[in-house]
Design a protein around this motif. Sequence first.
Motif, short mmCIF file in Angstrom:
data_model
loop_
_atom_site.label_atom_id
_atom_site.label_comp_id
_atom_site.label_asym_id
_atom_site.label_seq_id
_atom_site.Cartn_x
_atom_site.Cartn_y
_atom_site.Cartn_z
N ARG A 1 8.85 45.28 -21.11
CA ARG A 1 10.30 45.69 -21.87
C ARG A 1 10.41 47.24 -21.34
N ARG A 2 9.25 47.89 -21.67
CA ARG A 2 9.03 49.45 -21.42
C ARG A 2 9.16 49.68 -19.68
N ASP B 1 10.09 47.58 -17.25
CA ASP B 1 11.38 46.96 -16.47
C ASP B 1 12.76 47.15 -17.54
N PRO B 2 13.31 48.25 -17.76
CA PRO B 2 14.71 48.25 -18.38
C PRO B 2 15.63 47.30 -18.12
#
Length: 176
Positions: A35-36, A38-39
């Motif tokens: 998640r961090r 790959d926005p």
Amino acid sequence: MEIRAEQESDDVAEVHRVAFGAQGDTVAALVGALRRDDPGALSLVAVEDGRVVGNVMFTRSLLDAPPRLVDVQVLSPLGVLPGHQRRGVGRALIARGLELADERGCPLVFLEGDPAYYSRWGFRPGGELGFRKPSLRIPDAAFQVHPLTAYEPWMTGTLVYSATFWDYDCVGLRDT
């Protein structure tokens, strides 16, 4: 059951901790890192009676095709709480995720998984279609791909996982 985009208040880490047993903490950490890192990640949840019971992520990786690099997606992880497995939760998450990836113009979705399970959604052995797996630790049958509408025949080559999968040692199988 509702399938929707993950929201900040959703506790998907707990879904993966429980669903993946001994590897649950690693998978939960991987989810946070994906998640961090790959926005633009596509993270969907399945909600029943106000509770998140499943999660799937589609994140950016690359296909090293002869003419150029191609943005592709990797479906990983898929987690469903044990009490909700075999009830269509995973099926619904995968189906909606593939629809959205297709709408976004993604040509290919790759994964490592059980061919008996994932073939139901059109996933096929990657090697048979001219794709090379990113690690020899991935069993041939587990390396699978699903071509979408934007796929073109020249798109062959080696899947290059995002660094996040390597950072968390979540590529292929390790000897135990």
